[in-house]
Design an enzyme around this catalytic site. Structure first.
Site, PDB file in Angstrom:
ATOM      1  N   GLU A 172     -38.035  39.916  47.380  1.00 53.65           N
ATOM      2  CA  GLU A 172     -38.339  39.373  46.037  1.00 53.65           C
ATOM      3  C   GLU A 172     -38.351  37.845  46.015  1.00 53.65           C
ATOM      4  O   GLU A 172     -37.693  37.216  45.186  1.00 53.65           O
ATOM      5  CB  GLU A 172     -37.345  39.931  45.009  1.00 53.65           C
ATOM      6  N   GLU A 291     -38.538  49.469  46.410  1.00 47.90           N
ATOM      7  CA  GLU A 291     -37.472  49.620  45.402  1.00 47.90           C
ATOM      8  C   GLU A 291     -38.099  50.270  44.174  1.00 47.90           C
ATOM      9  O   GLU A 291     -39.030  49.711  43.594  1.00 47.90           O
ATOM     10  CB  GLU A 291     -36.866  48.264  45.001  1.00 47.90           C
TER      11      GLU A 291
HETATM   12  O1  AHR Z   1     -31.618  47.105  43.754  1.00 45.92           O
HETATM   13  C1  AHR Z   1     -30.936  46.112  43.059  1.00 45.92           C
HETATM   14  C2  AHR Z   1     -31.652  44.765  43.128  1.00 45.92           C
HETATM   15  O2  AHR Z   1     -32.859  44.844  42.442  1.00 45.92           O
HETATM   16  C3  AHR Z   1     -32.050  44.275  44.489  1.00 45.92           C
HETATM   17  O3  AHR Z   1     -31.040  43.598  45.144  1.00 45.92           O
HETATM   18  C4  AHR Z   1     -33.197  43.361  44.204  1.00 45.92           C
HETATM   19  O4  AHR Z   1     -34.114  43.306  45.263  1.00 45.92           O
HETATM   20  C5  AHR Z   1     -33.786  43.910  42.921  1.00 45.92           C
HETATM   21  O5  AHR Z   1     -33.970  42.914  41.989  1.00 45.92           O
END
Ligand code: AHR
Length: 502
Positions: A172, A291
């Site tokens: 990110e 994610e």
């Molecule tokens: O999964 C929790 C967080 O969400 C992670 O660390 C990040 O990559 C995202 O913003």
């Protein structure tokens, strides 16, 4: 209410890559400590890995696990987490404002992944570090021996290389919350150079470049194009992340949110192809949805967590029945895009926005979202078929013309079985499903599983599973010479798995 589904054997979307059934372990909250790793727990093995958790992970069917972050990776010195445990430093961890003991690191993760029957997917720090630390880590993990870093690994007790194939180039990096946040141009350059030397160190690895943190980022679109401009020939995948919430407590809208995920995938796929065209490249960039989940229940309590403690209980969402329906719809969306999405990670795996929860020194248990993931991983292997759906539609706050039936079908050529995954989004009425299949010989109903609960806010806990699947009401199947017709009733607000075969 009625729904019609038509499936033809020849109308294939693509083959399911088993890595879409991946998940994620970050050094965050209790994911590692008292999650997968708890020396002294009655269920811990000699390495401190909780066997009860490993059993649940195997049951869940997790193909790959991303590690060690997440936001955490952008401040991580991997060297802190290798070597004699008693000599490892405790660090102030700036992503989550906790203390990181480094008792668990790269080697423990690789050993744990093997034990859990899953493939490791590593992320390198492109926040505070760069190409050198990343290529050293590849050499440490993957080179057999006879070099400084590989011999260091051997001296740490790991004679055989870990052979880690999948690597993420940071996390990110478009987000201002990220340690070492960069512009697309800055990130694209460093990602390309890092990719180059990592692949020189081990040409067999595959690399994931960071896409946007979500489709609502102000830089979304431009970010993807710029990053791919720099990295197109060096990387294999571009990442996507998405989390959904129901803070407005509008369930019909919540249940439609996977449509946003679908648009996100299609848009990013389009940007990849735009850069492909610009570069006159023959290569395709595939997507790593590394994610995805529902995340909102814990946001308020997390505000009250004391800073600089070790493994505090953060991001511990307790999932409801309706969350499981949303996770089911998201899984269906990933499958419907099997031609483009090759890797996906349910974020996360244990304790932190997770399908598996643990009590320190105590039990491990399955959240509601465990089941749709387990079903998809177990039965969703093969070729995704594009079904035509005909059913009533509804308008929600953010979405128009939402079909009450969300579904997909996966055909397993080897076993000659087909599984339909279906969510009935209607909160009040069951759905009389009529499914027609063409091009398959002798389909019989093998099993019909359904999961629903009169209370959409029902949750599971260490004391018992209120929400779990069971056999669905019986259906009717008939047909001959390549044409089969199935009738079934899907309960209101339900997740369904319909298995057909010889
Ligand atoms: O999964 C929790 C967080 O969400 C992670 O660390 C990040 O990559 C995202 O913003």
């Amino acid at each position: 209410m009625k729904a019609r589904l038509t499936i033809h054997r020849e109308f294939a979307v693509g083959t399911v890559d088993k890595r879409v059934y991946g998940s994620f372990i970050e050094h965050l909250g209790r994911a590692v400590y008292t999650g997968i790793y708890e020396p002294g727990h009655p269920q811990a093995d000699k390495n401190g890995f909780r066997r009860d958790v490993i059993d649940l992970i195997r049951e869940l069917g997790v193909s790959v696990v991303r590690y060690p972050g997440g936001n955490f990776v952008s401040g991580y010195n991997w060297e802190d987490g290798v070597g004699p445990i008693e000599q490892r430093p405790v660090r102030q961890e700036l992503a989550w404002m906790t203390l990181e003991s480094n008792q668990f690191g790269t080697n423990e993760f690789a050993a744990w992944a093997e034990r859990a029957g899953t493939e490791p997917m590593m992320a390198v720090n492109l926040g505070t570090r760069g190409p050198e630390a990343a290529r050293n880590l590849v050499e440490y993990c993957n080179f057999p021996g006879g070099t400084g870093w590989s011999d260091l690994r051997r001296s740490h007790g790991y004679e055989k290389p870990h052979g880690i194939k999948l690597w993420c180039l940071g996390n990110e990096m478009d987000g201002p919350w990220q340690i070492g946040h960069r512009t697309a141009d800055e990130y694209g350059r460093v990602a390309a150079e890092t990719a180059k030397v990592m692949k020189w160190a081990d040409p067999s690895i595959e690399l994931v470049a960071c896409g946007s943190s979500n489709a609502r980022m102000p830089t979304f679109g431009d970010w993807e194009a710029m990053v791919l401009n720099h990295t197109y020939e060096q990387v294999d995948y571009l990442s996507l992340h998405i989390y959904f919430d129901n803070t407005s407590n509008d369930t019909p809208n919540f249940l439609a949110k996977n449509l946003e995920m679908d648009t996100f995938i299609k848009t990013v796929g389009g940007i990849c192809d735009y850069i492909k065209a610009k570069k006159r490249s023959k290569k395709n960039i595939y997507l790593s949805f590394d994610e995805w989940n529902v995340w909102f229940h814990s946001k308020e309590t997390d505000q009250r967590i004391e800073k600089w403690t070790t493994a505090p209980p953060i991001l511990e969402d307790i999932y409801t029945m309706e969350d499981a329906l949303v996770v089911g719809c998201m899984l269906i969306t990933l499958l419907k895009n099997a031609d483009r999405v090759k890797i996906a990670c349910l974020a996360q795996l244990v304790n932190v926005i997770a399908p598996i929860m643990t009590e320190p020194s105590g039990a491990a248990w399955r959240q509601t979202i465990f089941y749709p993931f387990m079903h998809a991983s177990k039965y969703g292997r093969g070729t995704v078929l594009q079904g035509a759906v005909n059913c009533e539609l509804y308008d929600a706050a953010e979405f128009e013309a939402v079909p009450y039936l969300e579904s997909t079908a996966v055909y397993n050529e080897e076993e000659k079985t087909m599984t339909i995954f279906a969510v009935n989004r209607n909160l009040h009425e069951s759905l009389n499903l009529e499914a027609k299949f063409s091009g398959f010989e002798d389909l019989k109903l093998i099993e019909y599983l359904t999961m629903s609960h009169p209370d959409l806010k029902a949750v599971n806990s260490a004391r018992g599973e209120t929400v779990r699947p069971g056999p669905g009401p019986g259906g009717r199947i008939e047909g001959k010479s390549g044409h089969t017709r199935l009738e079934l009733t899907l309960p209101a607000a339900s997740w369904n798995v319909i298995r057909l075969g010889r």
